[in-house]
Design a protein around this motif. Structure first.
Motif, PDB file in Angstrom:
ATOM      1  N   VAL A 180       0.842  -1.183   0.000  1.00  0.00           N
ATOM      2  CA  VAL A 180       0.000   0.000   0.000  1.00  0.00           C
ATOM      3  C   VAL A 180       0.878   1.234   0.000  1.00  0.00           C
ATOM      4  CG1 VAL A 180      -1.803   1.216   1.263  1.00  0.00           C
ATOM      5  CG2 VAL A 180      -1.772  -1.278   1.242  1.00  0.00           C
ATOM      6  N   ARG A 205      -1.042   8.056  -1.651  1.00  0.00           N
ATOM      7  CA  ARG A 205      -1.166   8.825  -2.892  1.00  0.00           C
ATOM      8  C   ARG A 205      -0.246  10.038  -2.827  1.00  0.00           C
ATOM      9  NH1 ARG A 205      -5.159   7.787  -6.546  1.00  0.00           N
ATOM     10  NH2 ARG A 205      -6.791   6.372  -5.869  1.00  0.00           N
ATOM     11  N   ASN A 255      -5.148   8.797   1.985  1.00  0.00           N
ATOM     12  CA  ASN A 255      -5.593   7.999   0.845  1.00  0.00           C
ATOM     13  C   ASN A 255      -4.420   7.201   0.269  1.00  0.00           C
ATOM     14  OD1 ASN A 255      -8.332   8.921   0.803  1.00  0.00           O
ATOM     15  ND2 ASN A 255      -7.566  10.859  -0.011  1.00  0.00           N
ATOM     16  N   THR A 256      -4.692   5.943  -0.046  1.00  0.00           N
ATOM     17  CA  THR A 256      -3.647   5.048  -0.527  1.00  0.00           C
ATOM     18  C   THR A 256      -4.091   4.301  -1.784  1.00  0.00           C
ATOM     19  OG1 THR A 256      -4.467   3.252   0.865  1.00  0.00           O
ATOM     20  CG2 THR A 256      -2.731   4.661   1.802  1.00  0.00           C
ATOM     21  N   VAL A 257      -3.120   3.692  -2.432  1.00  0.00           N
ATOM     22  CA  VAL A 257      -3.361   2.810  -3.574  1.00  0.00           C
ATOM     23  C   VAL A 257      -2.612   1.517  -3.289  1.00  0.00           C
ATOM     24  CG1 VAL A 257      -3.030   2.475  -6.054  1.00  0.00           C
ATOM     25  CG2 VAL A 257      -3.544   4.747  -5.180  1.00  0.00           C
ATOM     26  N   PHE A 282      -0.126   1.503 -12.347  1.00  0.00           N
ATOM     27  CA  PHE A 282      -0.128   1.737 -10.904  1.00  0.00           C
ATOM     28  C   PHE A 282       0.333   3.161 -10.594  1.00  0.00           C
ATOM     29  CE2 PHE A 282       2.514   1.990  -7.105  1.00  0.00           C
ATOM     30  CZ  PHE A 282       1.537   1.828  -6.141  1.00  0.00           C
ATOM     31  N   ARG A 327      -2.389   5.638 -11.215  1.00  0.00           N
ATOM     32  CA  ARG A 327      -3.409   5.650 -10.157  1.00  0.00           C
ATOM     33  C   ARG A 327      -2.894   6.357  -8.903  1.00  0.00           C
ATOM     34  NH1 ARG A 327      -3.583   0.483 -11.928  1.00  0.00           N
ATOM     35  NH2 ARG A 327      -2.753  -0.402 -10.002  1.00  0.00           N
ATOM     36  N   LEU A 328      -1.617   6.230  -8.639  1.00  0.00           N
ATOM     37  CA  LEU A 328      -1.006   6.829  -7.456  1.00  0.00           C
ATOM     38  C   LEU A 328      -0.976   8.354  -7.543  1.00  0.00           C
ATOM     39  CD1 LEU A 328       0.461   5.889  -4.840  1.00  0.00           C
ATOM     40  CD2 LEU A 328       2.580   6.125  -6.109  1.00  0.00           C
TER      41      LEU A 328
END
Length: 163
Positions: free
Chosen positions: A97, A100, A109-111, A157, A160-161
């Motif tokens: 994880v 962001r 908030n995480t990705v 990825f 998205r981050l």
């Protein structure tokens, strides 16, 4: 991957402070890495095993990401790496994880990304390292196509981050 220096690695991180990047533990074997076989540099922190780091070549230079590994252990179940599409037993693949980038990350908030915990994805797709039996699916893709898929998965990825 083009070889990167300690300063380039520390300056590449996009989701942690400069102070955190300055203090993180780097791999000690940078000079002996086989860079030509790597699509990214990934490592676990030897002092804090729940921390991991990834550096990917992108456009203007390297992009670094700091991760936290989830505490969940898959036990005897298999999990699929989202990067190299290798199936691994137990803790061979973990959910990593990453906060962001920017305000969203500071707000918590995480990705997440399921990834091989040994960061050997580049070696698996090239056939230079073999996972345990049943870890690679029979595919009709060439090695170059597998490498391209790995790169697309990593860049997806990163997209998205940073959103």
């Amino acid at each position: 991957m083009i070889p990167v220096t300690e300063n380039e690695i520390r300056g590449s991180f996009i989701n942690c402070s400069k102070g955190e990047a300055k203090r993180l533990n780097l791999p000690r074997d940078l000079d002996s890495r086989r860079w030509e076989d790597l699509d990214f540099l990934g490592w676990r922190d030897p002092m804090a095993h729940e921390r991991a780091y990834l550096v990917v070549e992108r456009g203007d230079g390297p992009v670094g990401v700091a991760f936290r590994l989830t505490g969940a252990d898959n036990g005897s179940r298999r999990a699929l790496c989202s990067v190299c599409v290798t199936s691994r037993q137990g803790p061979g693949v973990a959910l990593m994880v990453a906060p962001r980038v920017g305000k969203a990350g500071r707000e918590g908030n995480t990705v997440g990304l399921h990834m091989c915990t040994d960061f050997a994805c580049s070696l698996y797709v090239r056939g230079l390292k073999q996972p345990e039996p049943g870890g690679r699916f029979a595919e009709t893709l060439t090695v170059d196509e597998k490498i391209k898929r790995l790169e697309e998965n990593l860049h997806g990825f990163l997209d998205r981050l940073t959103k």
